[in-house]
Write an enzyme that holds these catalytic residues in place. Structure first.
Site, short mmCIF file in Angstrom:
data_model
loop_
_atom_site.label_atom_id
_atom_site.label_comp_id
_atom_site.label_asym_id
_atom_site.label_seq_id
_atom_site.Cartn_x
_atom_site.Cartn_y
_atom_site.Cartn_z
N CYS B 353 -6.02 -67.15 -23.40
CA CYS B 353 -5.05 -66.05 -23.36
C CYS B 353 -5.84 -64.73 -23.14
O CYS B 353 -7.33 -64.53 -23.68
CB CYS B 353 -4.65 -65.88 -24.51
SG CYS B 353 -2.91 -66.18 -24.67
N LEU B 355 -5.45 -60.22 -22.86
CA LEU B 355 -4.47 -59.27 -23.01
C LEU B 355 -5.11 -57.73 -23.27
O LEU B 355 -6.16 -57.65 -24.07
CB LEU B 355 -3.66 -59.38 -24.32
CG LEU B 355 -2.63 -58.37 -24.48
CD1 LEU B 355 -1.49 -58.15 -23.54
CD2 LEU B 355 -1.73 -58.28 -25.95
N THR B 356 -4.82 -56.73 -22.51
CA THR B 356 -5.14 -55.50 -22.84
C THR B 356 -3.97 -54.85 -23.43
O THR B 356 -2.72 -55.03 -22.99
CB THR B 356 -5.46 -54.78 -21.70
OG1 THR B 356 -6.57 -55.48 -21.02
CG2 THR B 356 -6.19 -53.38 -22.24
N GLN B 361 -3.68 -49.99 -21.09
CA GLN B 361 -3.71 -50.49 -19.83
C GLN B 361 -3.98 -49.63 -18.64
O GLN B 361 -3.81 -48.20 -18.83
CB GLN B 361 -2.37 -51.33 -19.60
CG GLN B 361 -2.49 -52.59 -20.47
CD GLN B 361 -0.90 -53.11 -20.40
OE1 GLN B 361 -0.05 -52.84 -19.90
NE2 GLN B 361 -0.78 -54.39 -21.17
N LYS B 363 -6.69 -48.70 -17.26
CA LYS B 363 -7.95 -47.83 -17.48
C LYS B 363 -9.21 -48.68 -17.31
O LYS B 363 -10.21 -48.39 -17.43
CB LYS B 363 -7.97 -47.22 -18.96
CG LYS B 363 -6.60 -46.38 -19.09
CD LYS B 363 -7.09 -45.84 -20.72
CE LYS B 363 -5.92 -44.82 -21.03
NZ LYS B 363 -4.47 -45.24 -20.93
N GLY B 364 -8.84 -49.89 -16.62
CA GLY B 364 -10.06 -50.70 -16.34
C GLY B 364 -10.74 -51.41 -17.59
O GLY B 364 -11.76 -52.20 -17.31
N ARG B 367 -10.73 -55.39 -16.68
CA ARG B 367 -11.85 -55.79 -15.71
C ARG B 367 -12.95 -56.13 -16.77
O ARG B 367 -13.79 -56.85 -16.65
CB ARG B 367 -12.34 -54.83 -14.96
CG ARG B 367 -13.07 -55.30 -13.77
CD ARG B 367 -13.60 -53.96 -12.97
NE ARG B 367 -12.60 -52.89 -12.89
CZ ARG B 367 -12.11 -52.57 -11.66
NH1 ARG B 367 -12.37 -53.12 -10.54
NH2 ARG B 367 -11.40 -51.64 -11.73
N GLU B 387 -6.96 -70.07 -18.08
CA GLU B 387 -6.08 -71.07 -18.23
C GLU B 387 -4.83 -70.60 -17.30
O GLU B 387 -4.51 -69.46 -17.54
CB GLU B 387 -5.81 -71.42 -19.66
CG GLU B 387 -4.89 -72.67 -19.86
CD GLU B 387 -4.94 -72.89 -21.41
OE1 GLU B 387 -6.06 -72.71 -22.07
OE2 GLU B 387 -3.79 -73.22 -21.86
#
Ligand code: ZN
Lengths: 594, 497
Positions: B353, B355-356, B361, B363-364, B367, B387
């Site tokens: 899993c 998640l940011t 979100q 804002k890079g 990545r 996954e």
């Protein structure tokens, strides 16, 4: 599009592909080559066509930046962040290592609610300031009520069991100060009970739903964090066998342990018998002596003492797996050495070993002779041959004198790289400024002395090379371990163990190195060197070779040449090993000012 | 833009023709599809739930071809009653033809066995992360032997009340048996049920409907108010709260404000409870073992479930490691995002899993998370892949990460005039070859030209990349990672020793 693709050669992932930029390929062609194709996205099929995703995917690679809209977060206007999170953070210098759990970092796990707060406020309002119940204590009491209830009546929500106050009081004994319990607990308990009744006798804190009944739970999206079924489903015959084997092994090992205890017990019984017998013998001898004296019988007293145990039968007693020292110990332990049960004329392992040893030595000797014969009348024209083999004792290494000098030796520097000339005897003494503890103190035994030499290397560094005492094959490894032998004196049962003896040895000790140098090399190794006699010399000629080693090899030569004159036969191959040992030891030059 | 035009097929109520007619506020019911105003435009929307509030009746709408996170409670005035409403047809969801017989037969014979999920499904459910239809497939396997094709299918089927309740279902394989009375009753009970569930009842029927509806409306988390996107199985009573409170550091959750402030006065955590394995002046990473930190990791999962649709909390967190990215301030390490990773992934996934958190979100950070996951794979000497299924946002983030890295690599090759193979790209980026190939194809970089496969880097992408490079300043510095791949023995995996 997809049909066209089928005709393509399938792309192998290992195929090296040319990497081009657009202008390196005909642009008009490029346009036609890039076909739309359906690429697996890994997104749930039903969502793949979602409007915003498609827009964003189309935008990828293009200048437009299509973002997928999400409900936007906001800076909270209600939260008083500074008040809720007052503690300033101090960053440790190093990466944080932390393993406390959430529960461990918290004090009381009960957090009073708004309702509790109201209750406590009214409760405290009636009390004088010094008899009020603090929020912390209130929470601690409530926590115990909740915990105890969860423990004593886990199904309270179903059967509505109410844990009695007495039980609670019991639980509080060690956790809460007595006066607080006496003053408040009962009332808090009633309040707690009321609250529990209101919410169906469930835990007061809202909790997650865990599995209770699988068939209902499976349907319930609120039920989470189920325990994973242990992989029983994968029960296979192979696994059964494996488990059975493990159990059998365990059983066997336990049985062996038991057997060991039984055997030890029996051994001790036998020992007692032996002691009794010994005592009996002693008494009988005493009587015998008395009788002898009385009757004036004059014989030698052999019948009054145990004859000294012979070495042979003792050694014979040992089983191959047993360590030599161990056996020797045991034998010394036994007071009943006279009763040797072993047949005397059994061949002994040590005899066999000696025999083999001799054979090997003869073999080596013969090869050395052959070697000489081959080289006879040949002149060695090697650029820098090793110094010719000398029969006389080599003087460059001087044996260490085991005398302690109170004053530091006079420093004598030599400018050349050349090895020192043999100094006069008194200077020689002065140049050996330390006692070598590991060496025998017997001065007369020159052969056993480690030797040293001093030379001056580049940049005026002073090197002390050492060379362990040359020894023959005669020293068995554990001969001197008499001191250690005491340790195993009474450990006879150990020999039932299949584990070989482990004796802690310092592999760098002089004794050990000395011993290793005496290990005859495997015949195979020997043969090769014998066949290629130049090898030794050639190695010595390599300029990069540390001088120490070259010297050592020269030594080896010397040793082999002098072998005839020495009582213990020395052979080149053996010396070779020794030289290698030296090479290991030597290259750490002792730095000295100069 | 009118709905459905961009991508053709409507997804809402796509099961087949439905009865259409006008409706009123009173007759509009759960399952209906109406035209509802969304961002100034009328859009087809399925009504998933109805509630009466002080300001009037509200309808929970799922908009055609919009992600569920945009579902919302809509007041009457946003619904266009001028237009026909598509009524839920009683037989639309009926299994067709032989299917029906198949579906009921096993149920009659072995009702207890029906609980068993198909083994393959179970496998995928086990993986904690982004498993498709975590709850939906369960009732499905009860009522139907065939594997589900779409969630819509499933949920609609599960929506039929008798699926779990009754024997009456067993009789009717024929659509004819459905009388309007039955239908009405069915719809009524279904609607009532959902309402009951919404308001925190203890009903356990029709769970799939329940899981489709967002149950937490607002979360106070640190300095932020977050608006959840999806259902998350927090205590059921939280459904009634206007706002729930989550401690920023231990992630404990509270419906009661006093409780929360009491907790805050006792909570001493100021960073995730694990070992820091990466630190630079921008972010830190912590490694947290789900077994050791069960409470914290459960809390993290509950929190992230509010923003991840295809995450299942069906099983516990023990078999996972959590790599948590934080940013520090004078208050402590603030949770920015995380990814979870199976301790032992049979399928070679390096992320379960990911998640940011919404406030971080765009804002890079995504990545950085992705890069970190690949850096770990590099240290392990393995190729990794996330996954599946990915969420829409996940796909975009990964596509971006993949394409940027492949692009950089290929430009280097191009400059040095070297060839490159899919395998060598895969090895140097720790990406699976499938992911490399998909990316190359998606970016139209892999072409077949003059009897030869070639990689062509489009100029537009190079320009875009250069622009992005000017903006993007943050990367993970692999040399700052202090990490050794943790080793778990077979017994610790099986028994937890
Ligand atoms: Zn906390």
């Amino acid at each position: 599009m997809t049909t066209r693709k089928v005709r393509y050669k399938k792309l192998n992932i290992k195929t090296p592909l040319p990497v081009l930029r657009e202008h390196q390929i005909n642009p008009s062609e490029y346009e036609s080559l890039t076909t739309e194709s359906q690429i697996a996205t890994g997104v749930e099929q039903a969502e793949e066509n979602e409007y915003h995703l498609q827009a964003a995917l189309k935008g990828a690679g293009a200048s437009t930046d299509n973002e997928i809209p999400v409900p936007p977060p906001q800076k909270s206007t209600e939260a008083n962040y500074g008040e809720l999170y007052p503690t300033p953070y101090v960053e440790p210098r190093n990466y944080i290592k932390f393993s406390d759990t959430v529960e461990e970092t918290l004090g009381s796990l009960y957090d009073m609610t708004t309702e509790d707060d109201e209750f406590l406020t009214t409760y405290n309002a009636k009390k004088p300031a010094n008899a009020q119940l603090s929020e912390d204590d209130f929470e601690r009491i409530m926590e115990i009520f909740e915990d105890t209830a969860a423990e004593q009546a886990p199904f309270a929500a179903v059967d509505n069991t109410v844990v009695a106050y007495e039980v609670m009081a019991q639980a509080m004994v060690h956790l809460i100060p007595k006066q607080i319990v006496q003053a408040h607990a009962k009332i808090i308990y009633e309040y707690w009970m009321d609250r529990r009744q209101v919410c169906g006798n469930k835990a007061l804190h809202p909790s997650l739903k865990f599995e209770t009944h699988q068939e209902h739970d499976d349907m319930d999206p609120y039920v989470c964090f189920r325990r994973r079924e242990v992989r029983q489903t994968r029960k296979t015959r192979a696994r059964d066998v494996q488990v059975a084997d493990k159990l059998k092994k365990l059983r066997r090992e336990l049985e062996e342990g038991r057997q060991l205890v039984v055997s030890s017990h029996q051994r001790e019984l036998v020992k007692r018998e032996i002691l009794k017998a010994d005592k009996h013998i002693y008494e009988q001898r005493a009587k015998l002596k008395e009788t002898k004296i009385r009757l004036n019988i004059k014989t030698d007293d052999d019948d009054l003492v145990n004859t000294k145990p012979q070495k042979r039968p003792r050694a014979e007693a040992q089983q191959p797996s047993r360590g030599v020292p161990h056996n020797q110990l045991r034998l010394t332990v036994r007071p009943d050495g006279g009763r040797s049960m072993e047949p005397v004329d059994l061949t002994l392992l040590s005899d066999k070993l000696i025999e083999k040893d001799n054979e090997l030595r003869n073999d080596i000797e013969m090869k050395v002779q052959n070697h000489r014969r081959w080289n006879h009348n040949y002149v060695d024209l090697t650029a820098e041959p090793l110094p010719p083999v000398q029969d006389k004792k080599e003087m460059k290494f001087r044996p260490a004198k085991t005398t302690y000098l109170m004053t530091p030796p006079a420093s004598s520097a030599s400018d050349s790289m050349e090895i020192d000339e043999a100094p006069p005897a008194d200077v020689e003494k002065a140049l050996a400024p330390f006692i070598f503890k590991g060496a025998p103190l017997d001065d007369s035994d020159q052969e056993e002395m480690p030797k040293y030499r001093r030379r001056i290397g580049r940049l005026g560094r002073l090197f002390i090379d050492r060379r362990p005492a040359r020894s023959g094959l005669k020293s068995p490894p554990h001969e001197g371990d008499l001191m250690q032998s005491d340790r195993w004196k009474y450990d006879q049962d150990d020999s039932d163990d299949e584990q070989p003896y482990k004796i802690k040895v310092d592999s760098n000790s002089l004794r050990q190195m000395k011993f290793r140098s005496t290990i005859p090399p495997p015949p195979m190794l020997f043969r090769r060197q014998g066949a290629d006699p130049q090898q030794v010399q050639g190695a010595a000629n390599r300029p990069a070779l540390p001088q120490a080693q070259a010297q050592a090899q020269a030594q080896a030569q010397g040793a082999s040449a002098s072998s005839q004159t020495q009582p213990q036969t020395q052979v080149p191959a053996q010396a070779q090993v020794q030289a290698q040992v030296q090479a290991q030891v030597q290259p750490q030059p002792v730095q000295a000012s100069s | 833009m009118s709905p459905g035009i961009l991508n053709g097929e409507p997804s809402v109520g796509s099961e087949g023709p439905r009865q259409k007619s006008k409706a009123t506020v009173e007759t509009l019911r759960v399952g209906c599809i109406a035209m509802v105003e969304k961002d100034g435009q009328a859009r087809r929307a399925e009504i998933l739930s109805i509630k009466d509030t002080k300001s009037g009746r509200q309808f929970y709408c799922n908009f055609d071809n919009f992600n569920k996170r945009l579902d919302e409670w809509v007041p009457v005035k946003r619904i266009d009653f001028e237009q026909d409403v598509e009524w839920p047809s009683p037989d639309k969801d009926k299994p067709k033809d032989g299917k029906g017989k198949n579906s009921t037969a096993p149920k009659k014979k072995a009702p207890s066995k029906a609980q068993k999920r198909p083994s393959k499904r179970e496998q995928s459910v086990i993986s904690e992360a982004v498993t498709p239809l975590p709850f939906a497939d369960i009732p499905d396997s009860q009522s139907q032997s065939k594997a589900p094709s779409t969630p819509r299918d499933l949920e609609a089927k599960a929506g039929e009340t008798p699926a779990t309740a009754g024997d009456e279902m067993d009789i009717d394989d024929d659509d004819d048996n459905h009388t309007p009375e039955v239908k009405k009753e069915e719809e009524f009970s279904r609607e009532a049920e959902i309402e009951k569930l919404r308001t925190g009842g203890s009903m356990t029927q029709n769970p799939t409907e329940l899981a489709r509806i967002r149950n937490i409306s607002k979360v106070q988390f640190g300095q932020w108010d977050l608006f959840p996107w999806y259902f998350s199985p927090y205590p059921e009573s939280f459904t009634q709260e206007d706002v729930i409170f989550i401690c920023e550091f231990c992630l404990s959750y509270y419906g009661d404000k006093k409780s929360f402030s009491r907790h805050r006065s006792k909570c001493t955590l100021q960073h995730p409870p694990g070992n820091e394995i990466y630190r630079d002046d921008y972010v830190s990473f912590f490694e947290i073992d789900g077994r050791r930190q069960r409470t914290w990791c459960r809390n993290l999962c509950l929190l992230s479930k509010m923003f991840l649709d295809h995450k299942t909390l069906y099983y516990d967190v023990d078999p996972f490691l959590f790599y948590v990215m934080t940013q520090k301030s004078e208050k402590g390490h603030h949770l920015v995002g995380y990814f979870s990773k199976e301790k032992e992934s049979a399928d070679g996934y390096n992320v379960a899993c990911i998640l940011t958190l919404p406030q971080y979100q765009r804002k890079g950070f995504g990545r950085l998370l992705i890069q970190f996951s690949y850096e770990l794979s590099k240290i392990e000497g393995k190729l990794g892949s996330p996954e599946k299924p990915l969420s829409d946002l996940g796909l975009l983030s990964y596509r971006q990460y993949w394409s940027e890295n492949i692009l950089d690599l290929l430009l280097e090759c191009n400059e040095r005039d070297e060839k490159s193979s899919i395998e060598s790209i895969s090895n140097s980026l720790a990406m699976t070859t499938q992911d490399v190939e998909h990316t190359l194809q998606a970016l139209k970089m892999q072409v077949y030209h003059k009897g030869e496969h070639k990689l062509v880097v489009p100029e537009a992408m190079i320009k875009q990349r250069e622009k992005a490079k000017l903006k993007q300043k943050r990367y993970i510095a692999p040399e700052r990672i202090q990490w050794k791949p943790p080793v778990f023995t077979a017994s610790s995996r099986t028994w937890g020793w």
